[in-house]
Design a protein around this motif. Sequence first.
Motif, PDB file in Angstrom:
ATOM      1  N   UNK A  78      -9.171  10.499   3.554  1.00 48.70           N
ATOM      2  CA  UNK A  78      -9.260  11.659   3.700  1.00 48.70           C
ATOM      3  C   UNK A  78     -10.526  12.020   3.733  1.00 48.70           C
ATOM      4  N   UNK A  79     -11.278  13.052   4.913  1.00 53.15           N
ATOM      5  CA  UNK A  79     -12.838  13.362   5.339  1.00 53.15           C
ATOM      6  C   UNK A  79     -12.718  15.080   4.908  1.00 53.15           C
ATOM      7  N   UNK A  80     -14.159  14.597   3.903  1.00 49.50           N
ATOM      8  CA  UNK A  80     -15.126  17.036   4.138  1.00 49.50           C
ATOM      9  C   UNK A  80     -16.072  16.292   4.683  1.00 49.50           C
ATOM     10  N   UNK A  81     -17.330  16.780   5.791  1.00 55.70           N
ATOM     11  CA  UNK A  81     -17.920  16.961   5.754  1.00 55.70           C
ATOM     12  C   UNK A  81     -18.435  15.620   5.980  1.00 55.70           C
ATOM     13  N   UNK A  82     -19.667  15.011   5.140  1.00 51.46           N
ATOM     14  CA  UNK A  82     -20.269  13.569   5.625  1.00 51.46           C
ATOM     15  C   UNK A  82     -18.993  12.867   4.817  1.00 51.46           C
ATOM     16  N   UNK A  83     -18.665  12.866   3.948  1.00 51.23           N
ATOM     17  CA  UNK A  83     -18.050  11.995   2.602  1.00 51.23           C
ATOM     18  C   UNK A  83     -16.045  11.221   3.413  1.00 51.23           C
ATOM     19  N   UNK A  84     -16.140  10.619   3.264  1.00 47.31           N
ATOM     20  CA  UNK A  84     -14.560  10.325   3.170  1.00 47.31           C
ATOM     21  C   UNK A  84     -14.419   8.931   2.374  1.00 47.31           C
ATOM     22  N   UNK A  85     -12.942   9.067   1.854  1.00 39.00           N
ATOM     23  CA  UNK A  85     -12.547   8.110   1.254  1.00 39.00           C
ATOM     24  C   UNK A  85     -11.132   6.862   2.016  1.00 39.00           C
ATOM     25  N   UNK A  86     -11.168   6.292   2.252  1.00 39.79           N
ATOM     26  CA  UNK A  86     -10.863   5.252   2.659  1.00 39.79           C
ATOM     27  C   UNK A  86      -9.435   4.773   1.670  1.00 39.79           C
ATOM     28  N   UNK A  87      -8.718   5.228   1.239  1.00 42.45           N
ATOM     29  CA  UNK A  87      -7.661   4.431  -0.620  1.00 42.45           C
ATOM     30  C   UNK A  87      -6.524   3.371   0.253  1.00 42.45           C
TER      31      UNK A  87
ATOM     32  N   UNK B  97     -22.857   3.648   2.852  1.00 42.49           N
ATOM     33  CA  UNK B  97     -23.789   4.516   3.054  1.00 42.49           C
ATOM     34  C   UNK B  97     -24.496   4.591   4.250  1.00 42.49           C
ATOM     35  N   UNK B  98     -25.024   5.550   5.189  1.00 41.70           N
ATOM     36  CA  UNK B  98     -25.720   5.938   6.004  1.00 41.70           C
ATOM     37  C   UNK B  98     -25.172   5.458   7.835  1.00 41.70           C
ATOM     38  N   UNK B  99     -23.481   5.487   7.283  1.00 44.55           N
ATOM     39  CA  UNK B  99     -22.996   4.764   8.993  1.00 44.55           C
ATOM     40  C   UNK B  99     -23.152   5.856   9.920  1.00 44.55           C
TER      41      UNK B  99
ATOM     42  N   UNK C 127     -14.460   9.761  -5.827  1.00 46.14           N
ATOM     43  CA  UNK C 127     -14.382  10.086  -4.111  1.00 46.14           C
ATOM     44  C   UNK C 127     -13.758  11.388  -4.300  1.00 46.14           C
ATOM     45  N   UNK C 128     -12.194  11.978  -4.471  1.00 46.24           N
ATOM     46  CA  UNK C 128     -11.804  13.367  -4.952  1.00 46.24           C
ATOM     47  C   UNK C 128     -12.241  13.955  -5.044  1.00 46.24           C
ATOM     48  N   UNK C 129     -12.784  13.931  -6.408  1.00 46.31           N
ATOM     49  CA  UNK C 129     -13.256  15.421  -7.167  1.00 46.31           C
ATOM     50  C   UNK C 129     -14.725  15.020  -6.397  1.00 46.31           C
ATOM     51  N   UNK C 130     -15.365  14.423  -5.566  1.00 50.88           N
ATOM     52  CA  UNK C 130     -16.574  14.967  -5.064  1.00 50.88           C
ATOM     53  C   UNK C 130     -16.427  15.517  -3.497  1.00 50.88           C
TER      54      UNK C 130
ATOM     55  N   UNK D 135     -20.962   8.606   4.734  1.00 46.14           N
ATOM     56  CA  UNK D 135     -20.626   8.018   3.346  1.00 46.14           C
ATOM     57  C   UNK D 135     -19.558   7.695   3.232  1.00 46.14           C
ATOM     58  N   UNK D 136     -19.058   6.570   3.891  1.00 44.66           N
ATOM     59  CA  UNK D 136     -17.634   6.018   2.960  1.00 44.66           C
ATOM     60  C   UNK D 136     -17.085   5.227   1.944  1.00 44.66           C
TER      61      UNK D 136
END
Length: 140
Positions: free
Chosen positions: A99-108, A38-40, A62-65, A49-50
């Motif tokens: 996958x990223x939307x706005x400030x939220x990223x998922x690294x699977x 958080x806070x990257x 995370x995908x739901x978010x 937020x990753x």
Amino acid sequence: MAEEPSAKCHHAETSDKRSNLVDINVPGEKREYTTTLKGVELHGNETLEIVCTSVPEKADEAISRLWMKLGGRVRRIVGIGVHYTNEDEPPHKAAALQLCVDELCLVYHIATATKWPKRLTEMLQHEKSVTFAGFSIESD
């Protein structure tokens, strides 16, 4: 003294530290982990937020978010990146999906995962209602 790795990148600088890393190939190794950063800092005035995970249920959360962030937008744009194994000969296999939307990223981390997240398949099949965009993907 060796420089500590940092999650901070400023003004479009890359955090490429390949010279400091050693690639270790462990065929068939599967493990579960989740780390949330958080806070990257990004460009000095935004933060990300990753969520990094190999746990399908955490990826689904995370995908739901990510879907909630897309909400009722007319233009649904999801940043996407794929990293492949460093095997010398093809076929190269997908190792990680971002996958990223706005400030939220998922690294699977596909390479170490034991299952494929259900929500991930659903998201990737929405190519008519979602635009997937990549940046600097010439090697993907």
